[in-house]
Design an enzyme around this catalytic site. Structure first.
Site, short mmCIF file in Angstrom:
data_model
loop_
_atom_site.label_atom_id
_atom_site.label_comp_id
_atom_site.label_asym_id
_atom_site.label_seq_id
_atom_site.Cartn_x
_atom_site.Cartn_y
_atom_site.Cartn_z
N SER C 65 0.00 -1.06 -0.17
CA SER C 65 0.21 -0.02 -0.06
C SER C 65 0.88 1.41 0.46
O SER C 65 0.24 2.08 -0.16
CB SER C 65 -0.98 -0.29 1.39
OG SER C 65 -2.01 -0.92 0.96
N LYS C 68 0.78 3.82 -3.02
CA LYS C 68 -1.13 4.14 -3.32
C LYS C 68 -0.36 5.79 -3.32
O LYS C 68 -1.01 6.54 -3.86
CB LYS C 68 -1.43 4.14 -2.03
CG LYS C 68 -2.20 3.03 -2.35
CD LYS C 68 -3.45 2.49 -0.45
CE LYS C 68 -4.21 0.43 -0.81
NZ LYS C 68 -4.04 0.69 0.65
N TYR C 192 -3.39 -2.74 -10.30
CA TYR C 192 -3.47 -2.80 -8.95
C TYR C 192 -2.53 -3.71 -8.25
O TYR C 192 -1.30 -3.71 -7.34
CB TYR C 192 -5.08 -2.62 -7.77
CG TYR C 192 -4.23 -2.69 -6.41
CD1 TYR C 192 -4.49 -1.20 -6.54
CD2 TYR C 192 -5.18 -3.62 -5.98
CE1 TYR C 192 -4.58 -0.76 -4.85
CE2 TYR C 192 -4.85 -3.26 -4.64
CZ TYR C 192 -5.15 -1.64 -3.97
OH TYR C 192 -4.66 -1.62 -2.27
N TYR C 240 -4.65 3.82 7.59
CA TYR C 240 -6.49 3.37 8.19
C TYR C 240 -6.77 4.31 9.50
O TYR C 240 -6.79 4.62 9.28
CB TYR C 240 -6.02 1.93 8.02
CG TYR C 240 -4.87 1.37 6.40
CD1 TYR C 240 -5.73 1.91 5.26
CD2 TYR C 240 -3.81 0.75 7.37
CE1 TYR C 240 -4.62 1.39 4.22
CE2 TYR C 240 -3.22 0.38 6.56
CZ TYR C 240 -3.19 0.79 4.95
OH TYR C 240 -2.72 -0.02 3.76
N VAL C 258 0.59 -3.40 4.02
CA VAL C 258 1.08 -4.61 4.94
C VAL C 258 2.42 -5.50 4.37
O VAL C 258 2.17 -6.55 4.98
CB VAL C 258 -0.13 -5.31 4.08
CG1 VAL C 258 -1.53 -5.13 4.71
CG2 VAL C 258 -0.07 -5.72 2.27
#
Lengths: 305, 305, 305, 305
Positions: C65, C68, C192, C240, C258
């Site tokens: 992530s 991103k 992705y 998050y 992660v």
């Protein structure tokens, strides 16, 4: 049928008392927390006018949410379908005291049998009269429905709930913030706590349900259509987030209360009052639910065929 | 009863056709979006073995979610109560395609009549066999239930949904992520889309429901207890977040589909197939729901007294 | 500052390795589940152009992530503020893979750093080009940002996630059902998963963040305003439902993955790459978060004074 | 810097007053609903000890939720980190008065800057003392922070909110039902409504924030770490479900109130008080937010580089 029941109920009473697990009494109302869970009573009013009972059927218990059926009956009698502008008719899929949907659905409770919805019903009953008069109307309905004026409110239970009923106070204030209570929050809560603290015996409860069951000879307190609609609401919403399971297992409309009472209706056939104060995970009477299932199966009573 | 119905249904057909508002056809499945909403058919199979129909009762339509009743019946016949370890029996209070509760409840759908739950049922049906064989089992059940082998799947509708059924694909993948699908996502979705694309006429649908209604002379495809339980599920969960309202207004168990079909059961009395493709806000047939209410009222059919 | 760091990082490395609790590696991606959690690396790129490292700072890890940030940077470079019509800028208060808010908010993800939002970003990057070209754009951005072309995608990790990434498949299909993916679901997911499988070392990650930190001498890949805004998003949404806690404890913008990586930014002062594969309850690197807090405190780096 | 500001603020004042859209004043507190929205004031306390103001900077306004920063500061001073056992540090992603998460998260509010969390903070402040003493502590903190004892509570506003603050009453009762209020509901609400009704001028607010901004010469009312943490909470949670957007656009920690006030902090550089009573959709000052953004951009004040 009366004979078959007279044979069956004592056996049901023994079977229930042999169960290991009585559930837990409601602990959020201190007065109710003191009740011994190992009690059980049942009373069945039949279409032939007879009454068959077993166990602690003459013992008074706090009807709590079972009162929602009677307060709704009073409101339907007074303003009829207008009540549905303020409360829905759908199962909530949530606990009896949930506030979550009330935020998402902007203060309109899903149905009159969860606490939020019952507060709206009580508010409607209060409109234009005092708390004392509103309670008198419910008690009067019950006196007429049972043919028995010996029905009282346990003031200690009402008081106990007034002191600790923070979640109901949250619901009432939240409804008020959306303009869905007309009367002062304290009036509505006070009336609601007293209505929940009405005491009945299983036999009185069974008698009270005869009009809803449409039994011959029952007092005509509701039109047949209103009685059918009360039954429909009890079937889809009568046991909170355990309503689907109750319909699946028992197959009859019913309404439970955290005092351990269940009003069970076999339309046209019987009105049943059941009580056992220990509760299951949904807040419905543990032994009472089992008894309802056994009774319905034994007698072949199911609205579903 | 057949005579009364034979008089009433043509009048009902006229009344429905005079209604201004047919609702909107489902637009998320392109093949269904092309259907003319101004159609209506009804067929009633009675306990005396007779069949009374009106309107477009011989026209085939896509049964869509009505198929969930039959796939569940197949699964109950095969593995019985085990299915309830994977899916609940409670109304969801949510739209048919909602995914929200699936997150809160960790992949266990509320009931087998919302899409998420039906995908689990279909997955169970697929276990140990091919999609073709699973579909054959549902078609075989319907052939036996209707006594009519002329039942088909509309491949264009199945294809159309496969190309645009992103929400069902989301649900299936989400279930898989929780381990609540045993078979590959594509197999489950493909089988589910084909199952939903089964076509029946109102008359076939009414015949298919006779076993669930427990009509004399109906094929014995279900034990009486299983039939009662299917009815209970239809009553509490058959119309998604409009289930409570349907129970309140109609008073009979039913299951709707976005193709505009409704299977309506009057236990012991009648099995009814209704179709009108325009939908109301809950995704249930607009005219079909009105027709169900009028029929139940006229005939005095209500499980609630 | 470089001297102080050169003294501190080896000590930090020892302190971290002395910790009893490394957390748990992500187990939902089989390839990542095989990684030994007891690893730790850190690299700090300073405003003076120097780089200080400790531990496994040269070991490649899956950035997951953290990617991103870079895909959003590419999209901001291409279409600028238009992206905010498709995705929000608010913390979600939910897990990285939550689908719940997507239903309530009709397919518009809360921010580009939860999975749903990142899928929208990737979809935007794919628009008008092939998956291969979209990935090339991200790799090109990283090559320019790090000044190092030796950056690759681990195809086994991408493949592993494609086979088991059911929750991301659910999110992508759900977005598509709301019309908030322009490209085919499989293209978006494939791109992705490959983007997440980019491998970097801590040192490469620290170099890649220099433009976002606005360090002198860093490649000018972003306007200062865009860099500030990326930092703002990392601060409020980078971890998050643990973002508030990270801001509270560390006081610097960061983005976790992660795979155990964290990109940490001390605006104007330093760009930091941290890696330790064991995760805490929020899915952020357990030891990496501790290291970030210790580093920020030791160096007095906090954007909050 | 003071010179640049002295030039800029009058121009900012003119720009703001030329804006067509002032937003809407809070209408759920009758006393606040009467305020004219077309007002604007700003005051900036700089690190050099100077104060620059423009517009209605000497006019008193109801600080409402800005008070949450000061009550939290008092609690942190008294019991320190223990408060986090009762309230979280994460953005809620919900409206300021949302009750939904409180049900899902069993009575633990997400953070101390939404109403539910602030009620817990106030409850902590009340513990072991009277409402009068608790309010004295907040007023005392403000007197010390501003160096100005001329700070008062508008009793009419407090009274107005007590009469209509049903949503806060719902939150307080709900918290109490989970055991997350120690004091009687009425005490907590009464104290909270009075705390929210504190009046400050923009200049007083700017002075009050100097300790949080860590300006040289500011009263040492907080350790530097506590000040940083207050800033972190303001950044991630200070504007309810508009916090992410505020961070993105303004880049500075801030806390808004429905009276139209904003406390804005440029750590080490400035403490800013802004007021304009018209609100945007999130319940934050419409013109105040625009002014914050323009000021930060003009002065190059952003914690993000």
């Amino acid at each position: 049928m009366a004979t078959e029941l007279a044979d069956f109920l004592p056996q049901l009473d023994r079977d229930i008392r042999a169960m290991a697990d009585w559930g837990k009494v409601a602990d959020y109302i201190p007065e109710l927390a003191r009740v011994d869970p190992a009690q059980f009573g049942i009373a069945v009013a039949l279409a032939d006018g007879s009454m068959v009972t077993a166990g602690d059927a003459q013992k008074r218990f706090s009807i709590q949410s079972v009162s929602k059926v009677f307060s709704l009956a009073c409101v339907l009698g007074r303003i009829g379908e207008q009540i549905w502008t303020r409360v829905g008719r759908e199962p909530s899929g949530s606990r009896f005291d949930s506030i979550l949907l009330l935020e998402l659905e902007k203060g309109r409770p899903r149905n009159p049998f969860i606490n939020a919805g019952a507060l709206v019903t009580t508010d409607e009953l209060l409109t234009g009269r005092s708390p004392r008069d509103a309670l008198s109307e419910i008690l009067g309905f019950l006196a007429a429905a049972t043919g028995d004026a010996d029905i009282h409110i346990d003031k200690f239970v009402a008081q106990s709930e007034a002191e600790t009923g923070f979640r109901n106070a949250a619901l009432a204030n939240y409804l008020k913030s959306f303009g869905n209570l007309k009367n002062p929050v304290d009036y509505v809560l006070g009336t609601y706590f007293h209505q929940c603290a009405i005491e009945l015996t299983c036999e009185q409860l069974a008698r009270a349900g005869r009009s809803i069951a449409g039994l011959p000879g029952a007092p005509r307190l509701l039109t047949p259509q209103k009685a059918r609609r009360l039954n429909a609401l009890m079937m889809t919403c009568g046991h909170y987030d355990g309503s689907g399971d109750f319909a699946f297992r028992v197959g009859l409309p019913g309404k439970s209360g955290v005092g351990g009472g269940i009003l069970l209706i076999a339309p046209g056939l019987a009105s049943i009052g059941i009580w056992s104060p220990g509760l299951n995970a949904y807040g419905n009477s543990q032994a009472g639910t089992v008894a309802a299932e056994k009774l319905a199966r034994k007698m072949g009573w199911s609205v579903f065929g």
